[in-house]
Design an enzyme around this catalytic site. Structure first.
Site, PDB file in Angstrom:
ATOM      1  CG  HIS A 160      37.971  28.755  13.625  1.00  0.00           C
ATOM      2  ND1 HIS A 160      37.994  29.839  12.771  1.00  0.00           N
ATOM      3  CD2 HIS A 160      39.006  27.955  13.243  1.00  0.00           C
ATOM      4  CE1 HIS A 160      38.999  29.699  11.921  1.00  0.00           C
ATOM      5  NE2 HIS A 160      39.626  28.558  12.180  1.00  0.00           N
ATOM      6  CG  HIS A 224      37.366  34.669  18.011  1.00  0.00           C
ATOM      7  ND1 HIS A 224      36.516  35.467  17.285  1.00  0.00           N
ATOM      8  CD2 HIS A 224      37.751  33.666  17.179  1.00  0.00           C
ATOM      9  CE1 HIS A 224      36.377  34.963  16.077  1.00  0.00           C
ATOM     10  NE2 HIS A 224      37.128  33.881  15.983  1.00  0.00           N
TER      11      HIS A 224
END
Length: 290
Positions: A160, A224
Site C-alpha cells: 500500500h 504492517h
C-alpha cells in the site's frame, strides 16, 4: 490533401508528434515488461518463516483494511493520470500527455516489481499473523483460511505504501514542475491567485499527505510493522521521483522556469528541446552546457 501528421501539427502545434520516436517505443516496451514481471513476481513461492505462538509482534487482532488494495491502486494511478490528461488536453500538448503517462506508469511499475519480489522473498509475518493462522495446539498447525495465511506472510515491504508513494510522489513532482513551487528563485507572474508561493507549495504536499495517510492506516490496521511502512514508502518515493526525472526537468532548478509557462518535458535532443511550443516558451534542454 494534407497528410494526417500535417493536420495534427496544424491543429495541435509543431511539437504534437515529437513523442513519435522509436526510443519511446523501447521505453513503452520496458515499462510493460516491468508490469508483466511484477505480476509474475506476485506468483513466486512465499518464504515460510518459522514463528512462535507466543510472539507478541505477530499477535495483534485481524481488522479489515480502512483502504483496500484496489482502492489504493486506482487512486495512486488514476488520480495522477487524470490530472496529467486534463492539463495535457487543455494545452493541446500530446508531448505533455505522453511523457506524463509514460513516467507515471514507469514509476508505478518499478515500485510494484520491487515490492512484490521482496514480499515473497523475505516472507516477513504481519502483525496480525496469529489471528490469521488460528493455531490449533492439537494439530500443531494453522487452521485459518489458506489465502489469508499466505497473505499474512507478505508483510515486508508495505505494498500500500509503495503504490501510494510512487503515484503521489510523481504527482507532487509534476505539480512542482508545472508551478515552480519548489524553486523559490523562479519568477512568479503577478496579479493572479496562482501567484501565491505558499499556495503552490502546499498544493504539492497534498498528494504526499494522502500517501502518508495510507501508510498510517496500515499501522492502525495492524497490517504492517513500522519497518515495512518505511521500506515501502522509500521504494515508492524513489521509484516515482527517478522515473519522473527521467522524462521531466528537475523542479528544483531555476533555469527550467525562465518563462511564464512551466513544466515542459524532456525530449530526445537539444534541437528538439529548443523547439518553440506554440507561444512564447520552449522546452528545457536535456543537459546543461559544459
Amino acid at each position: 490533401m494534407a497528410l494526417p501528421q500535417a493536420r495534427i501539427r496544424a491543429i495541435f502545434g509543431n511539437e504534437s508528434l515529437d513523442w513519435l520516436d522509436r526510443s519511446y517505443l523501447i521505453d513503452w516496451v520496458l515499462v510493460a515488461t516491468l508490469w508483466i514481471l511484477s505480476e509474475l513476481a506476485a506468483h513466486l513461492p512465499v518464504f515460510e518463516r518459522d514463528f512462535y505462538i507466543t510472539d507478541p509482534a505477530i499477535n495483534h487482532p485481524y481488522n479489515h483494511s480502512q483502504i483496500s488494495g484496489t482502492v489504493n491502486h486506482f487512486i495512486a494511478l488514476l488520480v495522477p493520470a487524470g490530472i496529467v490528461a486534463a492539463v495535457g488536453l487543455s494545452r493541446l500538448s500530446f508531448v505533455l500527455l505522453h511523457h506524463g503517462t509514460l513516467s507515471l506508469l514507469a514509476g508505478r511499475g518499478l515500485a510494484r516489481l520491487l515490492t512484490t519480489a521482496l514480499k515473497n522473498r523475505v516472507g516477513r509475518l504481519r502483525p496480525d499473523f496469529l489471528a490469521r493462522c488460528k493455531w490449533d495446539v492439537t494439530k500443531m498447525n494453522c487452521t485459518g483460511k489458506e489465502a489469508r495465511i499466505l497473505d499474512g506472510r507478505r508483510s515486508f515491504p508495505s505494498g500500500h505504501s509503495s503504490a501510494a508513494f510512487a503515484g503521489m510522489t510523481f504527482l507532487s513532482f509534476w505539480i512542482a514542475g508545472q508551478t515552480a513551487a519548489w524553486c523559490f528563485e523562479a519568477h512568479v507572474p503577478a496579479g493572479s491567485l496562482r501567484s501565491s508561493r505558499m499556495g503552490r507549495f502546499l498544493l504539492t504536499l497534498l498528494p504526499l499527505s494522502w500517501a502518508l495517510y495510507v501508510a498510517i492506516t496500515r499501522l492502525e490496521d495492524y497490517k504492517h510493522h513500522k519497518e515495512d511502512i518505511i521500506a515501502g514508502g522509500l521504494i515508492g518515493f524513489l521509484s516515482g521521483a527517478i522515473c519522473y526525472l527521467a522524462f521531466w526537468p528537475s523542479p528544483f532548478t531555476t533555469r527550467n522556469f525562465d518563462s511564464h509557462v512551466y513544466g515542459q518535458p524532456r525530449l530526445l535532443s537539444n534541437d528538439q528541446n529548443h523547439r518553440r511550443l506554440g507561444h512564447d516558451f520552449e522546452l528545457t534542454r536535456l543537459e546543461e552546457d559544459v
